[in-house]
Design a protein around this motif. Structure first.
Motif, PDB file in Angstrom:
ATOM      1  N   HIS A   1      -9.565   9.733 -17.435  1.00  0.00           N
ATOM      2  CA  HIS A   1      -8.565  10.709 -17.842  1.00  0.00           C
ATOM      3  C   HIS A   1      -7.407  10.820 -16.845  1.00  0.00           C
ATOM      4  O   HIS A   1      -6.564  11.700 -16.990  1.00  0.00           O
ATOM      5  N   ALA A   2      -7.366   9.915 -15.866  1.00  0.00           N
ATOM      6  CA  ALA A   2      -6.307   9.955 -14.852  1.00  0.00           C
ATOM      7  C   ALA A   2      -5.291   8.845 -15.110  1.00  0.00           C
ATOM      8  O   ALA A   2      -5.649   7.706 -15.413  1.00  0.00           O
ATOM      9  N   VAL A   3      -4.017   9.192 -14.976  1.00  0.00           N
ATOM     10  CA  VAL A   3      -2.916   8.242 -15.122  1.00  0.00           C
ATOM     11  C   VAL A   3      -2.120   8.243 -13.828  1.00  0.00           C
ATOM     12  O   VAL A   3      -1.646   9.289 -13.385  1.00  0.00           O
ATOM     13  N   SER A   4      -1.981   7.074 -13.205  1.00  0.00           N
ATOM     14  CA  SER A   4      -1.216   6.960 -11.962  1.00  0.00           C
ATOM     15  C   SER A   4      -0.099   5.939 -12.154  1.00  0.00           C
ATOM     16  O   SER A   4      -0.363   4.789 -12.528  1.00  0.00           O
ATOM     17  N   LEU A   5       1.132   6.363 -11.898  1.00  0.00           N
ATOM     18  CA  LEU A   5       2.298   5.499 -12.046  1.00  0.00           C
ATOM     19  C   LEU A   5       3.084   5.498 -10.749  1.00  0.00           C
ATOM     20  O   LEU A   5       3.265   6.548 -10.118  1.00  0.00           O
ATOM     21  N   HIS A   6       3.585   4.337 -10.366  1.00  0.00           N
ATOM     22  CA  HIS A   6       4.204   4.160  -9.047  1.00  0.00           C
ATOM     23  C   HIS A   6       5.657   3.705  -9.159  1.00  0.00           C
ATOM     24  O   HIS A   6       6.004   2.890 -10.001  1.00  0.00           O
ATOM     25  N   ASP A   7       6.507   4.277  -8.292  1.00  0.00           N
ATOM     26  CA  ASP A   7       7.881   3.810  -8.073  1.00  0.00           C
ATOM     27  C   ASP A   7       8.707   3.841  -9.360  1.00  0.00           C
ATOM     28  O   ASP A   7       9.322   2.845  -9.746  1.00  0.00           O
ATOM     29  N   LEU A   8       8.751   5.003  -9.998  1.00  0.00           N
ATOM     30  CA  LEU A   8       9.527   5.168 -11.225  1.00  0.00           C
ATOM     31  C   LEU A   8      10.927   5.665 -10.885  1.00  0.00           C
ATOM     32  O   LEU A   8      11.091   6.690 -10.220  1.00  0.00           O
ATOM     33  N   THR A   9      11.929   4.968 -11.377  1.00  0.00           N
ATOM     34  CA  THR A   9      13.316   5.358 -11.112  1.00  0.00           C
ATOM     35  C   THR A   9      13.802   6.410 -12.094  1.00  0.00           C
ATOM     36  O   THR A   9      14.565   7.310 -11.734  1.00  0.00           O
TER      37      THR A   9
ATOM     38  N   ARG B   1       0.385   6.148  -2.920  1.00  0.00           N
ATOM     39  CA  ARG B   1       1.423   5.132  -2.681  1.00  0.00           C
ATOM     40  C   ARG B   1       2.834   5.707  -2.665  1.00  0.00           C
ATOM     41  O   ARG B   1       3.800   4.989  -2.385  1.00  0.00           O
ATOM     42  N   ALA B   2       2.974   7.005  -2.949  1.00  0.00           N
ATOM     43  CA  ALA B   2       4.298   7.627  -2.946  1.00  0.00           C
ATOM     44  C   ALA B   2       4.892   7.575  -1.544  1.00  0.00           C
ATOM     45  O   ALA B   2       4.189   7.676  -0.548  1.00  0.00           O
ATOM     46  N   SER B   3       6.210   7.425  -1.479  1.00  0.00           N
ATOM     47  CA  SER B   3       6.867   7.237  -0.182  1.00  0.00           C
ATOM     48  C   SER B   3       8.312   7.676  -0.258  1.00  0.00           C
ATOM     49  O   SER B   3       8.956   7.590  -1.315  1.00  0.00           O
ATOM     50  N   PHE B   4       8.842   8.137   0.876  1.00  0.00           N
ATOM     51  CA  PHE B   4      10.264   8.447   0.974  1.00  0.00           C
ATOM     52  C   PHE B   4      11.131   7.199   0.816  1.00  0.00           C
ATOM     53  O   PHE B   4      12.342   7.301   0.642  1.00  0.00           O
ATOM     54  N   ASP B   5      10.501   6.016   0.890  1.00  0.00           N
ATOM     55  CA  ASP B   5      11.250   4.758   0.815  1.00  0.00           C
ATOM     56  C   ASP B   5      11.267   4.159  -0.592  1.00  0.00           C
ATOM     57  O   ASP B   5      11.924   3.135  -0.816  1.00  0.00           O
ATOM     58  N   THR B   6      10.535   4.756  -1.531  1.00  0.00           N
ATOM     59  CA  THR B   6      10.508   4.256  -2.909  1.00  0.00           C
ATOM     60  C   THR B   6      11.047   5.341  -3.843  1.00  0.00           C
ATOM     61  O   THR B   6      11.524   6.385  -3.400  1.00  0.00           O
ATOM     62  N   ALA B   7      10.936   5.088  -5.146  1.00  0.00           N
ATOM     63  CA  ALA B   7      11.324   6.111  -6.120  1.00  0.00           C
ATOM     64  C   ALA B   7      10.154   7.082  -6.299  1.00  0.00           C
ATOM     65  O   ALA B   7       9.503   7.437  -5.327  1.00  0.00           O
ATOM     66  N   LEU B   8       9.837   7.511  -7.505  1.00  0.00           N
ATOM     67  CA  LEU B   8       8.877   8.586  -7.722  1.00  0.00           C
ATOM     68  C   LEU B   8       7.547   8.074  -8.267  1.00  0.00           C
ATOM     69  O   LEU B   8       7.507   7.095  -9.010  1.00  0.00           O
ATOM     70  N   ASP B   9       6.472   8.771  -7.894  1.00  0.00           N
ATOM     71  CA  ASP B   9       5.140   8.496  -8.421  1.00  0.00           C
ATOM     72  C   ASP B   9       4.687   9.670  -9.282  1.00  0.00           C
ATOM     73  O   ASP B   9       5.134  10.803  -9.089  1.00  0.00           O
TER      74      ASP B   9
ATOM     75  N   ILE C   1       1.982  15.742 -12.168  1.00  0.00           N
ATOM     76  CA  ILE C   1       2.484  15.975 -10.815  1.00  0.00           C
ATOM     77  C   ILE C   1       3.387  14.811 -10.436  1.00  0.00           C
ATOM     78  O   ILE C   1       2.986  13.643 -10.523  1.00  0.00           O
ATOM     79  N   VAL C   2       4.602  15.110 -10.022  1.00  0.00           N
ATOM     80  CA  VAL C   2       5.575  14.100  -9.613  1.00  0.00           C
ATOM     81  C   VAL C   2       5.684  14.150  -8.093  1.00  0.00           C
ATOM     82  O   VAL C   2       5.965  15.207  -7.514  1.00  0.00           O
ATOM     83  N   CYS C   3       5.454  13.021  -7.444  1.00  0.00           N
ATOM     84  CA  CYS C   3       5.438  12.971  -5.982  1.00  0.00           C
ATOM     85  C   CYS C   3       6.557  12.079  -5.450  1.00  0.00           C
ATOM     86  O   CYS C   3       6.754  10.961  -5.948  1.00  0.00           O
ATOM     87  N   ASN C   4       7.237  12.564  -4.431  1.00  0.00           N
ATOM     88  CA  ASN C   4       8.255  11.775  -3.741  1.00  0.00           C
ATOM     89  C   ASN C   4       7.738  11.238  -2.424  1.00  0.00           C
ATOM     90  O   ASN C   4       8.409  10.423  -1.782  1.00  0.00           O
ATOM     91  N   THR C   5       6.568  11.683  -1.997  1.00  0.00           N
ATOM     92  CA  THR C   5       5.961  11.220  -0.753  1.00  0.00           C
ATOM     93  C   THR C   5       4.477  11.527  -0.796  1.00  0.00           C
ATOM     94  O   THR C   5       3.979  12.168  -1.719  1.00  0.00           O
TER      95      THR C   5
END
Length: 322
Positions: A276-284, A236-244, A216-220
């Motif tokens: 089994h969960a992977v969380s990545l933050h602010d990926l351009t 942590r996804a936000s309209f002010d950062t890149a993608l989570d 799942i890719v989140c922008n907010t």
């Protein structure tokens, strides 16, 4: 200010009365044109025409997330201009209205109209980032055109659920939260790749993340809503950062129970977590690749099967009246 109001008459909670009230309220403050969508993709065409005309200063959408997505793709048909970004306003008319609610707007059309008029009078607006997804060069999906999304995208399980819901809606079923829950169960029972994921996430300069069964890719945040309950896949996804990204490597009954419970009890401070969960933050920039074709969705719109999708997080893409 000259504005275009794009109305989706088939949106779940849009009625002729709501439309008439909105038009009357906006026409008193704006030089308003009104266009009603007549086919899938029409809202995108209207957004593109508004940009090409050059005289429309604001596009207002009365509809759900799908209509908003189409208009945004029309406004950004040539990408964000370096000097002046397109200006958008949203009056929620769909069943979930994730984008509007994530912006802090009321989920009732009349209340949202009042908030919109207040924001216009005070000049209140914000710049938001968006996600861009395209076919990956050198793959079978290389020719798939790039498309913007406002709040989420998904390859695999969640997109399969979206596809099932769309099939039901085409047969006349209303888009309700109960319908989504039933399709989640059916997708789980029918998914052949839930125990051994086929998705690999690749990003520049990092080791690949392999064997994802869900991505799942989140922008907010929130990711979606169940009624009035916000659900946070990537807090942590936000309209002010890149993608989570939230990825799960297993979707066994026990894993689904655990992570489903975590989603239902998620908050702005805490989302799904575990072995089994992977969380990545602010990926351009990153790519999701699958060994087999999987369902793909953007902003709740099923877009068919994909084997490879490249994502870009654009931090400044659109101005929104809020």
């Amino acid at each position: 200010m000259r504005a275009l109001l794009v109305v989706n008459p088939k949106a779940t909670t849009t009625s002729a009365r709501t439309r008439d009230v909105l038009i009357h309220a906006l026409a008193s403050d704006l030089k308003l044109e009104v266009a009603t969508t007549e086919y899938r993709g029409h809202a995108r065409d209207l957004g593109r025409q508004a940009v090409q005309r050059g005289e429309i200063e604001l596009v207002i959408v009365l509809g759900g997330d799908g209509t908003v997505n189409e208009v945004v793709n029309g406004l950004l048909c040539d990408g964000p201009a370096p000097d002046v970004l397109p200006r958008l306003a949203v009056v929620p008319g769909g069943s979930t209205n994730v984008f509007a609610r994530a912006l802090g707007l009321p989920n009732h059309a009349v209340e949202a109209t009042g908030a919109l008029l207040g924001a216009l009078n005070s000049g209140s607006e914000r710049t938001v980032g968006l996600g861009l997804a395209a076919g990956t060069p050198g793959t079978d999906d290389a020719e798939v055109p790039a498309r913007w999304f406002t709040f989420c995208a998904g390859l695999g399980f969640d997109a399969g659920v979206v596809g099932r819901v769309e099939q039901k809606r085409e047969r006349g079923r209303r888009s309700t939260h109960a319908l989504y829950v039933r399709q989640v169960v059916r997708q789980f029972l029918g998914d052949p790749y839930r125990r051994h994921g086929t998705i690999t996430l690749r990003r520049p300069g990092e080791e690949p993340v392999e064997d994802l069964a869900l991505s799942i890719v989140c922008n907010t945040a929130p990711w979606t809503y169940l009624g009035n309950r916000p659900v946070y896949a990537a807090p942590r996804a936000s309209f002010d950062t890149a993608l989570d990204v939230l990825g799960l490597t297993r979707l066994t009954p026990s894993a689904v129970t655990r992570y489903g419970t975590q989603l239902l009890t998620s908050s702005p401070e805490r989302g799904p977590r575990g072995r089994h969960a992977v969380s990545l933050h602010d990926l351009t920039e990153f790519t999701l690749e699958s060994q087999v074709p999987l369902p793909f969705q953007m902003d709740g719109d099923h877009l068919g099967l994909r084997t490879s999708v490249t994502f870009t997080g654009v931090r400044r893409a659109l101005r929104v009246i809020v």
